[in-house]
Design an enzyme around this catalytic site. Sequence first.
Site, PDB file in Angstrom:
ATOM      1  N   THR A  76       0.838  -1.205   0.000  1.00  0.00           N
ATOM      2  CA  THR A  76       0.000   0.000   0.000  1.00  0.00           C
ATOM      3  C   THR A  76       0.869   1.250   0.000  1.00  0.00           C
ATOM      4  O   THR A  76       0.575   2.229  -0.699  1.00  0.00           O
ATOM      5  CB  THR A  76      -0.914  -0.002   1.243  1.00  0.00           C
ATOM      6  OG1 THR A  76      -1.705  -1.177   1.214  1.00  0.00           O
ATOM      7  CG2 THR A  76      -1.814   1.215   1.278  1.00  0.00           C
ATOM      8  N   HIS A  79       2.136   1.888  -3.453  1.00  0.00           N
ATOM      9  CA  HIS A  79       1.101   2.515  -4.288  1.00  0.00           C
ATOM     10  C   HIS A  79       1.060   4.027  -4.042  1.00  0.00           C
ATOM     11  O   HIS A  79       0.976   4.823  -4.972  1.00  0.00           O
ATOM     12  CB  HIS A  79      -0.282   1.938  -3.963  1.00  0.00           C
ATOM     13  CG  HIS A  79      -0.498   0.539  -4.454  1.00  0.00           C
ATOM     14  ND1 HIS A  79      -0.484   0.217  -5.796  1.00  0.00           N
ATOM     15  CD2 HIS A  79      -0.752  -0.609  -3.797  1.00  0.00           C
ATOM     16  CE1 HIS A  79      -0.716  -1.083  -5.924  1.00  0.00           C
ATOM     17  NE2 HIS A  79      -0.876  -1.609  -4.727  1.00  0.00           N
TER      18      HIS A  79
HETATM   19 ZN   LIG Z   1       0.043  -2.929   4.983  1.00  0.00          ZN
END
Ligand SMILES: [Zn+2]
Length: 380
Positions: A76, A79
């Site tokens: 994440t 990203h």
């Molecule tokens: Zn995570």
Amino acid sequence: MLSHGASDSADLAISDSGTAALISVASAVDLRIPTTMQALVKARPEAGAELREVPVPSPGPGEILIRLEAVSLCGTDLHIYRWDDWAQSRMGTYLPRIFGHEMAGRVVAHGPGTGAVPLGTRVAAETHLVDWTCYQCRTGREHVCANLRILGVDADGAFAEYMTLPERNAWPSEGLAPEIAALQEPMGNAVFATFVEEITTASVAILGCGPIGLMAVAICKFAGAGRVFATDIMPHRREMAAALGADCVIDGAGDVVAEIRRETGGTGVDVVLEMSGAEAAIHQAFQMTTNGGRISLLGLPSRPVTLDLNNDIIFRGVRVYGITGRELWRTWYKTAALLREGLNVAPIITHRLPLSRYADAFDLLSQGVAGKVVLLPSEV
Ligand SMILES: [Zn+2]
Ligand SMILES: [Zn+2]
């Protein structure tokens, strides 16, 4: 700062310079809190991030202030760092934002209405910030709260020297090294995916050997799974899976289904843990599961995947679980028990860098050559 210690007047005194100084706390932890700190900020809607001097946050009602010791990088975070389509659509209106969420640190101040977790306690964070009041939260399914917010996405996170956290999200982790304490959050994903049904003696295929897949390999072997297969397209990840105990590692770019069918005498595996999110691997998952088996889906495909419900699931009696986050707090207890009983996930950590070397850390993650990369905020 005074606001940090608002509910701790017995413990903290305010010096002339505006820093709070420790008077009486049992542990030897230094609780002096500066007014500013270094933080990795996603400041603009473009790739990259900035290390900035920002104010140390004040814990509001129900919140604690934590001095961070270790923060590991997650997909994440990559990203967000790259500012890809997902990050733009998910976070576009939230900038500037301190990101990062897989953390460990020590409690250094209590906001109003807190104190259950004593000052000086090392904690990790449950990163799902939930409302505790919706239908899901009131029926034991907090991890899918209807009003879910994510630390480091919807609220400022952990790539910093200090962060605030709702006290109810703190998981005391004394006895664990900071980097292992931080790893409990992603390890919880692997624990949840693995134990959503019984695993002992089951044959298991783990598709995708990034950090969570690698942790799943170690967990399955530790918990007495039967034969454990691991697939990945990258040779060094297959080597790590073998080192963590996988009985058979298979090149994910080859004919994985045929190989697993052959290795299992044609029956397929009892359990598939899909950790890659690759569309090809998701289809392989359904093809290699034995009739009546189960699949835990954790990897996130980048676009919709089409399944043949009749032949992939219904006629074959396959049970499919969507795995997101961790169960509060059942998964955390299981994770802590595995670590306490000797499960060693330390080999999955391949790099430790000071916070100032965040760019190198994200490069390592981008190249896919690293296991877990840990940033050390205390070594700015
Ligand atoms: Zn995570
Ligand atoms: Zn809720």
